[in-house]
Write a protein that holds these residues in place. Structure first.
Motif, PDB file in Angstrom:
ATOM      1  N   ARG A   1       0.818  -1.196   0.000  1.00  0.00           N
ATOM      2  CA  ARG A   1       0.000   0.000   0.000  1.00  0.00           C
ATOM      3  C   ARG A   1       0.861   1.259   0.000  1.00  0.00           C
ATOM      4  O   ARG A   1       0.635   2.178  -0.768  1.00  0.00           O
ATOM      5  CB  ARG A   1      -0.908   0.001   1.232  1.00  0.00           C
ATOM      6  CG  ARG A   1      -2.372  -0.098   0.889  1.00  0.00           C
ATOM      7  CD  ARG A   1      -3.195  -0.151   2.164  1.00  0.00           C
ATOM      8  NE  ARG A   1      -3.507  -1.529   2.524  1.00  0.00           N
ATOM      9  CZ  ARG A   1      -3.523  -1.997   3.772  1.00  0.00           C
ATOM     10  NH1 ARG A   1      -3.229  -1.213   4.784  1.00  0.00           N
ATOM     11  NH2 ARG A   1      -3.818  -3.241   4.007  1.00  0.00           N
TER      12      ARG A   1
ATOM     13  N   PRO B   1       4.734   1.747  -0.102  1.00  0.00           N
ATOM     14  CA  PRO B   1       6.137   1.345  -0.113  1.00  0.00           C
ATOM     15  C   PRO B   1       7.054   2.559  -0.022  1.00  0.00           C
ATOM     16  O   PRO B   1       6.616   3.694  -0.184  1.00  0.00           O
ATOM     17  CB  PRO B   1       6.276   0.676  -1.478  1.00  0.00           C
ATOM     18  CG  PRO B   1       5.291   1.383  -2.329  1.00  0.00           C
ATOM     19  CD  PRO B   1       4.137   1.749  -1.440  1.00  0.00           C
TER      20      PRO B   1
ATOM     21  N   GLY C   1      17.272   1.792  13.007  1.00  0.00           N
ATOM     22  CA  GLY C   1      16.046   2.527  12.730  1.00  0.00           C
ATOM     23  C   GLY C   1      14.862   1.982  13.522  1.00  0.00           C
ATOM     24  O   GLY C   1      13.729   2.390  13.290  1.00  0.00           O
TER      25      GLY C   1
ATOM     26  N   ARG D   1      10.395   2.781  14.356  1.00  0.00           N
ATOM     27  CA  ARG D   1      11.115   2.656  13.095  1.00  0.00           C
ATOM     28  C   ARG D   1      10.703   3.747  12.118  1.00  0.00           C
ATOM     29  O   ARG D   1       9.549   3.919  11.779  1.00  0.00           O
ATOM     30  CB  ARG D   1      10.855   1.297  12.470  1.00  0.00           C
ATOM     31  CG  ARG D   1      11.260   1.250  11.022  1.00  0.00           C
ATOM     32  CD  ARG D   1      11.941  -0.037  10.642  1.00  0.00           C
ATOM     33  NE  ARG D   1      12.344   0.045   9.248  1.00  0.00           N
ATOM     34  CZ  ARG D   1      13.471   0.616   8.866  1.00  0.00           C
ATOM     35  NH1 ARG D   1      14.308   1.145   9.735  1.00  0.00           N
ATOM     36  NH2 ARG D   1      13.785   0.654   7.579  1.00  0.00           N
ATOM     37  N   LYS D   2      11.699   4.491  11.689  1.00  0.00           N
ATOM     38  CA  LYS D   2      11.427   5.543  10.723  1.00  0.00           C
ATOM     39  C   LYS D   2      12.515   5.469   9.673  1.00  0.00           C
ATOM     40  O   LYS D   2      13.688   5.604   9.989  1.00  0.00           O
ATOM     41  CB  LYS D   2      11.447   6.907  11.407  1.00  0.00           C
ATOM     42  CG  LYS D   2      10.225   7.755  11.067  1.00  0.00           C
ATOM     43  CD  LYS D   2      10.362   9.155  11.635  1.00  0.00           C
ATOM     44  CE  LYS D   2      10.115   9.212  13.128  1.00  0.00           C
ATOM     45  NZ  LYS D   2      10.619  10.417  13.760  1.00  0.00           N
ATOM     46  N   ALA D   3      12.178   5.205   8.451  1.00  0.00           N
ATOM     47  CA  ALA D   3      13.200   5.110   7.428  1.00  0.00           C
ATOM     48  C   ALA D   3      13.725   6.513   7.152  1.00  0.00           C
ATOM     49  O   ALA D   3      12.989   7.482   7.229  1.00  0.00           O
ATOM     50  CB  ALA D   3      12.613   4.524   6.155  1.00  0.00           C
ATOM     51  N   THR D   4      15.014   6.591   6.855  1.00  0.00           N
ATOM     52  CA  THR D   4      15.575   7.899   6.529  1.00  0.00           C
ATOM     53  C   THR D   4      15.140   8.229   5.116  1.00  0.00           C
ATOM     54  O   THR D   4      15.823   7.927   4.150  1.00  0.00           O
ATOM     55  CB  THR D   4      17.103   7.852   6.611  1.00  0.00           C
ATOM     56  OG1 THR D   4      17.514   6.666   5.923  1.00  0.00           O
ATOM     57  CG2 THR D   4      17.561   7.799   8.040  1.00  0.00           C
ATOM     58  N   GLN D   5      13.970   8.813   5.016  1.00  0.00           N
ATOM     59  CA  GLN D   5      13.396   8.986   3.691  1.00  0.00           C
ATOM     60  C   GLN D   5      13.759  10.329   3.083  1.00  0.00           C
ATOM     61  O   GLN D   5      13.415  11.377   3.598  1.00  0.00           O
ATOM     62  CB  GLN D   5      11.883   8.847   3.747  1.00  0.00           C
ATOM     63  CG  GLN D   5      11.456   7.406   3.553  1.00  0.00           C
ATOM     64  CD  GLN D   5      10.130   7.132   4.196  1.00  0.00           C
ATOM     65  OE1 GLN D   5       9.526   8.024   4.785  1.00  0.00           O
ATOM     66  NE2 GLN D   5       9.673   5.918   4.081  1.00  0.00           N
ATOM     67  N   ALA D   6      14.451  10.250   1.972  1.00  0.00           N
ATOM     68  CA  ALA D   6      14.722  11.463   1.238  1.00  0.00           C
ATOM     69  C   ALA D   6      13.498  11.808   0.393  1.00  0.00           C
ATOM     70  O   ALA D   6      13.208  12.956   0.143  1.00  0.00           O
ATOM     71  CB  ALA D   6      15.935  11.279   0.347  1.00  0.00           C
ATOM     72  N   ARG D   7      12.784  10.756  -0.013  1.00  0.00           N
ATOM     73  CA  ARG D   7      11.628  10.973  -0.887  1.00  0.00           C
ATOM     74  C   ARG D   7      10.366  10.475  -0.185  1.00  0.00           C
ATOM     75  O   ARG D   7      10.425   9.522   0.575  1.00  0.00           O
ATOM     76  CB  ARG D   7      11.835  10.198  -2.189  1.00  0.00           C
ATOM     77  CG  ARG D   7      13.058  10.656  -2.949  1.00  0.00           C
ATOM     78  CD  ARG D   7      13.478   9.631  -3.993  1.00  0.00           C
ATOM     79  NE  ARG D   7      14.709  10.017  -4.658  1.00  0.00           N
ATOM     80  CZ  ARG D   7      15.922   9.792  -4.157  1.00  0.00           C
ATOM     81  NH1 ARG D   7      16.077   9.176  -2.988  1.00  0.00           N
ATOM     82  NH2 ARG D   7      17.007  10.166  -4.811  1.00  0.00           N
ATOM     83  N   PRO D   8       9.260  11.126  -0.446  1.00  0.00           N
ATOM     84  CA  PRO D   8       8.027  10.698   0.233  1.00  0.00           C
ATOM     85  C   PRO D   8       7.589   9.324  -0.282  1.00  0.00           C
ATOM     86  O   PRO D   8       7.881   8.980  -1.426  1.00  0.00           O
ATOM     87  CB  PRO D   8       7.023  11.783  -0.181  1.00  0.00           C
ATOM     88  CG  PRO D   8       7.551  12.321  -1.471  1.00  0.00           C
ATOM     89  CD  PRO D   8       9.040  12.209  -1.396  1.00  0.00           C
ATOM     90  N   PRO D   9       6.920   8.541   0.574  1.00  0.00           N
ATOM     91  CA  PRO D   9       6.456   7.226   0.119  1.00  0.00           C
ATOM     92  C   PRO D   9       5.349   7.388  -0.911  1.00  0.00           C
ATOM     93  O   PRO D   9       4.641   8.397  -0.924  1.00  0.00           O
ATOM     94  CB  PRO D   9       5.932   6.577   1.397  1.00  0.00           C
ATOM     95  CG  PRO D   9       5.591   7.711   2.296  1.00  0.00           C
ATOM     96  CD  PRO D   9       6.523   8.833   1.944  1.00  0.00           C
ATOM     97  N   LYS D  10       5.235   6.348  -1.780  1.00  0.00           N
ATOM     98  CA  LYS D  10       4.140   6.385  -2.749  1.00  0.00           C
ATOM     99  C   LYS D  10       2.897   5.819  -2.080  1.00  0.00           C
ATOM    100  O   LYS D  10       2.978   5.163  -1.064  1.00  0.00           O
ATOM    101  CB  LYS D  10       4.473   5.481  -3.942  1.00  0.00           C
ATOM    102  CG  LYS D  10       5.670   5.892  -4.711  1.00  0.00           C
ATOM    103  CD  LYS D  10       5.936   4.907  -5.838  1.00  0.00           C
ATOM    104  CE  LYS D  10       6.666   3.672  -5.373  1.00  0.00           C
ATOM    105  NZ  LYS D  10       7.165   2.798  -6.410  1.00  0.00           N
ATOM    106  N   ARG D  11       1.756   6.074  -2.682  1.00  0.00           N
ATOM    107  CA  ARG D  11       0.560   5.324  -2.300  1.00  0.00           C
ATOM    108  C   ARG D  11       0.146   4.538  -3.522  1.00  0.00           C
ATOM    109  O   ARG D  11      -0.080   5.093  -4.574  1.00  0.00           O
ATOM    110  CB  ARG D  11      -0.557   6.279  -1.894  1.00  0.00           C
ATOM    111  CG  ARG D  11      -0.542   6.686  -0.444  1.00  0.00           C
ATOM    112  CD  ARG D  11      -1.932   7.101  -0.003  1.00  0.00           C
ATOM    113  NE  ARG D  11      -2.770   5.925   0.242  1.00  0.00           N
ATOM    114  CZ  ARG D  11      -2.872   5.348   1.440  1.00  0.00           C
ATOM    115  NH1 ARG D  11      -2.225   5.805   2.459  1.00  0.00           N
ATOM    116  NH2 ARG D  11      -3.654   4.297   1.606  1.00  0.00           N
TER     117      ARG D  11
END
Ligand SMILES: Nc1ncnc2c1ncn2[C@@H]1O[C@H](COP(=O)(O)OP(=O)(O)O)[C@@H](O)[C@H]1O
Ligand SMILES: [Mg+2]
Lengths: 310, 370
Positions: A107, A109, A180, B11-21
């Motif tokens: 849903r 990713p 994490g 848990r939080k991923a080091t996200q440079a880009r927002p997740p898709k839906r």
């Protein structure tokens, strides 16, 4: 701390005769890296696949963050990342296409580019899977698991057959996932991997847990923390073994292929005494090493066999 | 240092880009795309699916092209009267359709037995002729009738009824016209069954199916994507074969390409479903090959690919017509050769849909993912 994975009295009998798992209990905390260590055929894959909901246990209960496969399978799949022992991904797709494909099943990713970067696959993003090295393939397998932003990462023998550098790369990836806040369950038959990576581990043999605890605890429980190994000229017999056992600070004695191995608490006491005893006997040393006890020794002590018989 | 001793953070991923839906169909779309990419990158697929049927069509088209009937080959047994029989035949208006050998009695009969001669003419002492022919061999029957006619006319027989002849070999009624739709149907079956069956068993062996089941992928979407990957190939297959027919063999396509593609799509999906079902449990390529052949064999024989199935006994005709390949071949022929509207072919299309849907549902139920 929340319990991430719990199983009670897990059993699996294949075709009504092969008892692969025989009454296994586990409780793994969130944020832990837990290892199942055991030789080939011990039942590690069977256990982890039951926990992943890919195999039906013959009996026993599994719950993951309080949910069970019977009632919440679809939901659970959204937050479990899996890498199987032997999956061959399609060779004619590129790395990016493969990650995108797996991402498309979830849903929400993570962005594929992030995963590529994290697993150092950006350079290979447009290469066919068939053209990757073993280490890169294994990282891709882990990438397909990490793309769903999982709470728990299941890894079945993630580094088997890899070169030392690729193994270390994977260890770093696993550690960073754990930092994490992720929970990891991995199986391995490499004791050094279990020792370095796992907070706790269970040693599995013949479908049962024969010891459980942190690597340090398990080694401590052996009694000695060091091993003094040596060989002497002339035959050593049972009486000689008793003589070695009587030396100061020696816990136990084993003989393996003419090599005598003393389990020792304090080598600085045992070694001088050993040299003195040899002098009295008139036999001379052919070989002498000391080393710290490892999980391998724990396994040998518990089963009388080596982890890897190859 | 043990990592477990660090404070536990959510848990939080080091996200440079927002997740898709992802939407409902994102998995399906990606599975279909991945399948198409794989096919495109597989050179064998291009050969077996596209080139091989073309070669087959060209080969058979040439072998069975409509050509003027072969000359009848006739042996005249040596004897005092053989010269006369030969000159009668040669002076007739149809002399070009006879190939005449004068042979000893023994070698004439031997040649006849071996099929070298269609007819043996043995003149007897009284000036009459004896024909030796085989009523079970059409070319022998023809040779006897033609030769007799020619000899009688040359000897002066007058016909009492005036007759004239018109010959016809129009596009639409030739063997190649019959053949191309049949090849199309067979090709849709072959590539659907093999394409899906092999791909599935291969993925099962590679544990890729198991890996997929470890994700929230919808299983029905996976099977549907495999089936529908056939649609794209189907369009190319039909396009190539029909173009070949039109350009090389001057075939006339009577119905619109659109209707033909609809028939093709139903055929492709139908055999996609049958392929899924056939490969739903097999663990090895060898066992799936055996099963595939077992399923397809009756259709190769009975469904009228190369020759009309009308020749089979009438008791089994209903069974033959219930086979999906028969329905597909009939529908393709009716559309391409006769321009029959789809609405009048509903029973054939219904057979295709029934096979496809029932196979798909059974496959979904019995499927072995591990
Ligand atoms: N599908 C199966 N059918 C029958 N026996 C199996 C199957 N899978 C594994 N086994 C047997 O179960 C035992 C445990 O196997 P496995 O869980 O793969 O061990 P490990 O992963 O520790 O090497 C082995 O003896 C193996 O031969
Ligand atoms: Mg295993």
């Amino acid at each position: 701390m929340a319990t991430a994975i719990q199983c009670r009295d897990l059993r699996k009998t294949y075709d009504g005769k092969v008892e692969a798992v025989r009454g296994l209990n586990l409780e793994i905390q969130a944020g832990e890296c837990f290892g199942l260590l055991g030789p080939n055929g011990a039942g590690k894959t069977t256990t982890i696949e039951i926990l992943e909901g890919l195999l039906e246990p013959t009996s026993g209960q599994v719950s993951i963050f309080g949910r069970t496969w019977k009632t919440d399978a679809r939901e659970m799949r959204e937050w479990l990342g899996i890498s199987l022992q032997e999956t061959r991904l399609s060779e004619k797709l590129t790395v990016r296409e493969t990650i995108n494909l797996f991402a498309s099943f979830y849903r929400e990713p993570r962005a594929s580019e992030d995963v590529l970067e994290e697993l150092q696959l950006t350079e290979k993003a447009d290469a066919w899977v068939g053209k990757l090295s073993g280490g890169q393939r294994q990282r891709l397998a882990v990438a397909t698991a990490l793309v769903c932003n999982p709470k728990i990462l299941f890894l079945d023998e993630p580094t088997t057959g890899l070169d030392p550098q690729s193994r270390r790369q994977l260890w770093d990836i696993i550690r960073s996932f754990q930092r994490g806040g992720g929970t990891v369950l991995l199986t391995t038959h490499y004791m050094d991997e279990a020792e370095r990576l796992c907070d706790r581990l269970a040693i599995v043999d013949h479908g049962q847990i024969i010891a459980e605890g942190s690597p340090a605890e398990l080694i401590q429980r052996l009694g000695g923390h060091h091993f003094v190994e040596f060989a002497v000229t002339g035959n050593s017999d049972g009486a000689a073994l008793d003589a070695w056992r009587a030396l100061p600070s020696v816990d136990s004695v084993r003989e393996d292929d003419g090599m005598i191995s003393l389990s020792v608490k304090e080598p600085h006491l045992a070694i001088p005494a050993l040299l003195e005893a040899l002098g009295k006997q008139g036999s001379s040393l052919q070989h002498l090493t000391t080393r710290q006890a490892s999980l391998e020794d724990v396994f040998v002590r518990l089963t009388g066999r080596h982890l890897r018989e190859d | 240092m043990s990592i477990a001793q660090q404070p536990l953070v959510e848990r939080k991923a080091t996200q440079a880009r927002p997740p898709k839906r992802n939407g409902r169909w994102s998995g399906y779309r990606h599975l279909l795309m991945a399948r198409m990419l794989e096919l495109k990158r597989e050179p064998e697929v291009v050969f077996w699916v596209f080139v091989f049927p073309l070669l087959l069509a060209v080969g058979l088209g040439i072998a069975f092209r409509n050509k003027p009937g072969d000359a009848s080959s006739i042996a005249i047994v040596t004897g005092p009267q053989s010269q006369r029989a030969q000159s009668l035949l040669q002076s007739s208006p149809q002399h070009s359709s006879f190939k005449i050998d004068v042979q000893s009695d023994q070698s004439a009969r031997k040649g006849f037995r071996l099929g070298k001669y269609d007819l043996v003419i043995e003149p007897n002492a009284t000036g009459g002729l004896q024909y030796l022919y085989d009523p079970a061999r059409p070319e022998s029957v023809l040779a006897k009738a033609e030769a007799d006619n020619a000899i009688q006319r040359a000897a002066g027989r007058q016909d009492v009824v005036a007759t004239s002849v018109v010959t016809s070999s129009e596009p639409g009624s030739r063997y190649i016209d019959f053949l191309i739709p049949g090849l199309l149907g067979m090709n849709l079956m072959n590539s659907g069954m093999w394409g899906i069956g092999f791909a599935l068993v291969d993925m099962r062996q590679r544990k890729l199916l198991k890996r997929f089941v470890g994700t929230p992928m919808r299983r029905g979407d996976f099977l549907l994507a495999l089936m529908s990957s056939r649609l794209v190939l189907m369009i190319i297959e039909i396009g190539l074969l029909l173009t070949l027919g039109v350009v090389v063999f001057h075939m006339k396509v009577l119905d619109s390409i659109f209707s033909i593609l609809i028939v093709g799509a139903m055929g492709a999906m139908c055999f996609g479903g049958v392929g899924l079902l056939t490969a739903s449990r097999a663990q090895k390529i060898e066992s799936v090959s055996g099963l595939m052949n077992l399923v397809m064999m009756p259709m190769w024989i009975f469904s009228g690919v190369f020759f009309s199935y009308e020749r089979f006994p009438s008791v089994i005709q209903p069974l033959i017509k219930a086979l999906p390949l028969t329905a597909l071949n009939d529908a393709l022929r009716a559309s391409i050769l006769e321009g029959t509207p789809l609405i009048h072919q509903w029973s054939r299309l219904a057979i295709l849909i029934a096979w496809g849907v029932v196979s798909f549902l059974l496959a979904l139920r019995w499927f072995r993912w591990t």
